[in-house]
Motif scaffolding. Sequence first.
Motif, PDB file in Angstrom:
ATOM      1  N   TYR A 299       0.843  -1.199   0.000  1.00  0.00           N
ATOM      2  CA  TYR A 299       0.000   0.000   0.000  1.00  0.00           C
ATOM      3  C   TYR A 299       0.878   1.249   0.000  1.00  0.00           C
ATOM      4  CZ  TYR A 299      -3.599  -3.265   1.625  1.00  0.00           C
ATOM      5  OH  TYR A 299      -4.467  -4.317   1.749  1.00  0.00           O
ATOM      6  N   ALA A 300       0.306   2.340  -0.513  1.00  0.00           N
ATOM      7  CA  ALA A 300       0.993   3.627  -0.404  1.00  0.00           C
ATOM      8  C   ALA A 300       1.057   4.023   1.066  1.00  0.00           C
ATOM      9  CB  ALA A 300       0.249   4.693  -1.205  1.00  0.00           C
ATOM     10  N   ARG A 301       2.195   4.559   1.482  1.00  0.00           N
ATOM     11  CA  ARG A 301       2.311   4.907   2.900  1.00  0.00           C
ATOM     12  C   ARG A 301       1.337   6.030   3.249  1.00  0.00           C
ATOM     13  NH1 ARG A 301       7.582   8.482   4.298  1.00  0.00           N
ATOM     14  NH2 ARG A 301       7.428  10.028   2.621  1.00  0.00           N
ATOM     15  N   ALA A 302       0.883   6.050   4.505  1.00  0.00           N
ATOM     16  CA  ALA A 302      -0.156   6.979   4.945  1.00  0.00           C
ATOM     17  C   ALA A 302       0.411   8.283   5.475  1.00  0.00           C
ATOM     18  CB  ALA A 302      -1.014   6.327   6.024  1.00  0.00           C
ATOM     19  N   TYR A 303       1.700   8.311   5.846  1.00  0.00           N
ATOM     20  CA  TYR A 303       2.261   9.496   6.511  1.00  0.00           C
ATOM     21  C   TYR A 303       3.568   9.929   5.862  1.00  0.00           C
ATOM     22  CZ  TYR A 303      -0.885   8.333  10.416  1.00  0.00           C
ATOM     23  OH  TYR A 303      -1.979   8.061  11.190  1.00  0.00           O
ATOM     24  N   ASP A 304       3.797  11.252   5.854  1.00  0.00           N
ATOM     25  CA  ASP A 304       5.147  11.715   5.553  1.00  0.00           C
ATOM     26  C   ASP A 304       5.929  11.757   6.860  1.00  0.00           C
ATOM     27  OD1 ASP A 304       4.475  14.057   6.921  1.00  0.00           O
ATOM     28  OD2 ASP A 304       4.340  15.296   5.115  1.00  0.00           O
ATOM     29  N   THR A 318      -6.301  15.800   3.111  1.00  0.00           N
ATOM     30  CA  THR A 318      -7.118  16.320   4.208  1.00  0.00           C
ATOM     31  C   THR A 318      -8.367  15.472   4.407  1.00  0.00           C
ATOM     32  OG1 THR A 318      -8.227  17.836   2.683  1.00  0.00           O
ATOM     33  CG2 THR A 318      -6.304  18.675   3.884  1.00  0.00           C
ATOM     34  N   ASP A 319      -8.580  14.510   3.528  1.00  0.00           N
ATOM     35  CA  ASP A 319      -9.723  13.604   3.606  1.00  0.00           C
ATOM     36  C   ASP A 319      -9.200  12.193   3.815  1.00  0.00           C
ATOM     37  OD1 ASP A 319     -11.980  12.046   3.323  1.00  0.00           O
ATOM     38  OD2 ASP A 319     -12.692  13.038   1.505  1.00  0.00           O
ATOM     39  N   VAL A 320      -9.477  11.630   4.976  1.00  0.00           N
ATOM     40  CA  VAL A 320      -8.934  10.318   5.318  1.00  0.00           C
ATOM     41  C   VAL A 320      -9.451   9.218   4.396  1.00  0.00           C
ATOM     42  CG1 VAL A 320     -10.730   9.691   6.983  1.00  0.00           C
ATOM     43  CG2 VAL A 320      -8.380   8.876   7.325  1.00  0.00           C
ATOM     44  N   SER A 321     -10.554   9.488   3.708  1.00  0.00           N
ATOM     45  CA  SER A 321     -11.079   8.480   2.786  1.00  0.00           C
ATOM     46  C   SER A 321     -10.163   8.281   1.588  1.00  0.00           C
ATOM     47  CB  SER A 321     -12.479   8.875   2.309  1.00  0.00           C
ATOM     48  OG  SER A 321     -12.443  10.000   1.453  1.00  0.00           O
ATOM     49  N   GLN A 322      -9.209   9.201   1.366  1.00  0.00           N
ATOM     50  CA  GLN A 322      -8.278   9.092   0.240  1.00  0.00           C
ATOM     51  C   GLN A 322      -6.930   8.512   0.643  1.00  0.00           C
ATOM     52  OE1 GLN A 322      -9.487   9.811  -2.871  1.00  0.00           O
ATOM     53  NE2 GLN A 322     -11.357  10.015  -1.627  1.00  0.00           N
ATOM     54  N   VAL A 323      -6.809   8.101   1.898  1.00  0.00           N
ATOM     55  CA  VAL A 323      -5.545   7.563   2.418  1.00  0.00           C
ATOM     56  C   VAL A 323      -5.597   6.038   2.318  1.00  0.00           C
ATOM     57  CG1 VAL A 323      -4.023   7.408   4.416  1.00  0.00           C
ATOM     58  CG2 VAL A 323      -5.286   9.525   3.965  1.00  0.00           C
ATOM     59  N   GLU A 324      -4.643   5.460   1.601  1.00  0.00           N
ATOM     60  CA  GLU A 324      -4.682   4.022   1.333  1.00  0.00           C
ATOM     61  C   GLU A 324      -3.978   3.184   2.395  1.00  0.00           C
ATOM     62  OE1 GLU A 324      -4.046   1.745  -2.730  1.00  0.00           O
ATOM     63  OE2 GLU A 324      -2.096   2.159  -1.792  1.00  0.00           O
ATOM     64  N   GLY A 325      -2.871   3.662   2.906  1.00  0.00           N
ATOM     65  CA  GLY A 325      -2.015   2.841   3.748  1.00  0.00           C
ATOM     66  C   GLY A 325      -2.517   2.648   5.166  1.00  0.00           C
ATOM     67  N   TRP A 326      -1.777   1.790   5.893  1.00  0.00           N
ATOM     68  CA  TRP A 326      -2.068   1.581   7.310  1.00  0.00           C
ATOM     69  C   TRP A 326      -1.791   2.874   8.071  1.00  0.00           C
ATOM     70  CZ3 TRP A 326      -4.719  -2.461   8.764  1.00  0.00           C
ATOM     71  CH2 TRP A 326      -4.649  -3.643   8.023  1.00  0.00           C
ATOM     72  N   ARG A 327      -2.610   3.120   9.069  1.00  0.00           N
ATOM     73  CA  ARG A 327      -2.505   4.355   9.844  1.00  0.00           C
ATOM     74  C   ARG A 327      -3.096   4.130  11.220  1.00  0.00           C
ATOM     75  NH1 ARG A 327      -7.705   5.942   9.749  1.00  0.00           N
ATOM     76  NH2 ARG A 327      -8.962   5.319   7.940  1.00  0.00           N
ATOM     77  N   LEU A 328      -3.016   5.145  12.052  1.00  0.00           N
ATOM     78  CA  LEU A 328      -3.711   5.117  13.340  1.00  0.00           C
ATOM     79  C   LEU A 328      -5.179   5.452  13.112  1.00  0.00           C
ATOM     80  CD1 LEU A 328      -1.096   7.019  15.518  1.00  0.00           C
ATOM     81  CD2 LEU A 328      -1.499   4.554  15.446  1.00  0.00           C
ATOM     82  N   PRO A 329      -6.077   4.881  13.892  1.00  0.00           N
ATOM     83  CA  PRO A 329      -7.495   5.249  13.738  1.00  0.00           C
ATOM     84  C   PRO A 329      -7.725   6.695  14.148  1.00  0.00           C
ATOM     85  CG  PRO A 329      -7.191   3.884  15.681  1.00  0.00           C
ATOM     86  CD  PRO A 329      -5.872   3.885  14.962  1.00  0.00           C
ATOM     87  N   ILE A 459      -4.156  -0.414  14.816  1.00  0.00           N
ATOM     88  CA  ILE A 459      -4.027   0.158  13.484  1.00  0.00           C
ATOM     89  C   ILE A 459      -5.360   0.122  12.747  1.00  0.00           C
ATOM     90  CG2 ILE A 459      -1.577  -0.331  13.256  1.00  0.00           C
ATOM     91  CD1 ILE A 459      -2.294  -2.844  11.673  1.00  0.00           C
ATOM     92  N   ALA A 460      -5.447   0.960  11.708  1.00  0.00           N
ATOM     93  CA  ALA A 460      -6.671   1.066  10.918  1.00  0.00           C
ATOM     94  C   ALA A 460      -6.276   1.308   9.458  1.00  0.00           C
ATOM     95  CB  ALA A 460      -7.542   2.199  11.437  1.00  0.00           C
ATOM     96  N   ARG A 461      -7.265   1.149   8.577  1.00  0.00           N
ATOM     97  CA  ARG A 461      -7.017   1.423   7.156  1.00  0.00           C
ATOM     98  C   ARG A 461      -8.330   1.697   6.445  1.00  0.00           C
ATOM     99  NH1 ARG A 461      -6.393  -1.011   2.213  1.00  0.00           N
ATOM    100  NH2 ARG A 461      -7.054  -3.062   2.946  1.00  0.00           N
ATOM    101  N   THR A 462      -8.333   2.683   5.557  1.00  0.00           N
ATOM    102  CA  THR A 462      -9.507   2.977   4.735  1.00  0.00           C
ATOM    103  C   THR A 462      -9.663   1.868   3.699  1.00  0.00           C
ATOM    104  OG1 THR A 462      -9.159   5.356   5.003  1.00  0.00           O
ATOM    105  CG2 THR A 462     -10.533   4.648   3.159  1.00  0.00           C
ATOM    106  N   LEU A 463     -10.899   1.417   3.487  1.00  0.00           N
ATOM    107  CA  LEU A 463     -11.168   0.370   2.503  1.00  0.00           C
ATOM    108  C   LEU A 463     -11.664   0.995   1.216  1.00  0.00           C
ATOM    109  CD1 LEU A 463     -12.977  -2.247   4.812  1.00  0.00           C
ATOM    110  CD2 LEU A 463     -10.561  -2.182   4.117  1.00  0.00           C
TER     111      LEU A 463
END
Length: 464
Positions: A299-304, A318-329, A459-463
Motif C-alpha cells: 500500500y501507499a504509505r499513509a504518513y510523511d 485532508t480527507d482520510v477516505s483518500q488515504v490508502e495505507g495503514w494508519r492510526l485510527p 491500526i486502521a485502514r480505509t477500505l
Amino acid sequence: MGRRMREILLFFIFACAVVIASAVNREVTPSIALLSPRNGATGLENALVLTWAATPGIVGSCGACEPLVYYRVYIAEEGDDYADPVEWMENWIDAYGLSYGTTYLWKVEMVVQDTLHVMSEAFRFSTKEVDRHHVSVSVTPPETGRVRLEDDVFSHEQIRWVEHGKSVIAEAEAMPGYGFSGWLFGDRFASTEIRYRFFVVEPLVLEATFVPVTFRMGNTMNEREGWVDENPVHGVVFAYDFFISSTELTFEAYGKFCADTGVPFPGDSGWDRGNRPVINVSWYDAIAYCNWLSSRDGYARAYDDSGTLLDRNGRVATDVSQVEGWRLPTEAEWEYAARGGSSDIRNGIEGEEKIYAGSDTLEEVGWYSGNADKQSHPVGEKAPNEYGIYDLSGNVWEWCHDRYGHYPGVAAVNPIGPETGDMRAIRGGAWSLPAPSARIANRNYASPVRASNDLGFRIARTLF
C-alpha cells in the motif's frame, strides 16, 4: 450728602430689592421643543441623532439650585404604538438600526425633580427608500432539517424581502438522524456555522445542507464522570468504510518491524513481551510502524516524515477516505468501533448504549487499576464488544491519529481532528487508572514524543 440725595438713594435700593425679590420668586414655565430631525423631514439615513431643547424652569426661591432633570424618548413606526421609552440624561440620543423606506414618529418627555412631567409635541420623519432583495432559505435534502431567519419560527423554507446592505442571521436545525453540514449559496460553499450572519446586497438563495449521521459522538449518556471535552455531542458521518484491528498491536508484531528496520526494541517493564500490547512507543514510533507495514503489504504509505496524511498518490490529504495505507485510527473511528459499530444504531441514535466497550461492567471487558495487578495483560483475554474488538476499554491507552482539540458544534464528515495543536489524542484508559478512564466517551491526550508503559496503539485502514 444732602437729605434729598439720601432719600433718592434709599428709594433706589428699595426698588432694586423689590425687583430682585420678584425675580427670585417668579416661576419660569418648563418647556421642551424638538430640534432635529425637523418635523416632516424625509430621505434620512437609518442612523441619525435626535436632538431637543429643554427649559426645566425655576420654581420658588431656589434660583441657584440645579433641578434634577432627565428625559424619556419615545419612537415608533407610524401606525404602531410607541415602544417603552428610553430614559436619557442628555438632550440628544442616537437612533440607529432604523428601517429604510419607513416613517417614524418621535417625542420626548421631560421629567423634573421626579414630579413635573412635560411632553413635547410629536415630530414625524421618514428614512430614504432603498432597494430590497428577495432572500430564500431552504433545506437540502427536503425533510432533513429546518431553518429560520432572524429568530423566526423554524420551518422547511423561509422567504423574505430584506433591505439592501442589511445583515441577516440564518439558523439551521437538524432532524433526528441527520447532521448539519453547511450553508450553500447556489454552488458556492458559505459556512459551517449553525447560526450564520450574512449581508444582503443582491437576491440570494441560501440552502442549509444536512447529511445522514453514522453515529453520535461524545458524552451521549450524560455521565456525571464526563469531562467538558466530551461535549458537545455531535453527529459523525463516515462517507467511506474502514478496517480497525481487533486487538492492540502486540510486542510480537512490533518486534518484526524492529528486526527489519533496526529500530530499538521498546522496553516491556519486566512483564514479558509476546502477546501483550506493545508499550513505551511514541506517536511517531506508531506511525513509523504503520508506514513500514504499508510498504510490506503493497500500500501507499499513509504518513510523511512529519506525520501529515498522504493520499494514494503521495500528495498531502485532508480527507482520510483518500488515504490508502495503514494508519492510526481517527478519534471518530475509534469511538465508533468502541460503541460496537452499526449493530444497534438507527438514524444515528444508538439503541443500547454501554458505558464501556461491550458492557456496563468493566470487569467483563477490560483491565484497569481494580483488577490488573499493576501491569498490562495479553490482548484478547477479556470479552470483546459487539463488533468483536478487544480491549478498547482498559489495558493500555491507544494513540489516535488526531491532534487533540475541542469537538465541533455541527455534524463532522470524515473528521480527522483539528489542523493545529501540539498534543495527540489517546483513548481507552489503561491498567494504571480507575474505571472512569475506560469509559467509551472519555478522552485524553499526550505529547507525540511521549512513551510510557501504559500507552500503545492499534491500526486502521480505509477500505477502497
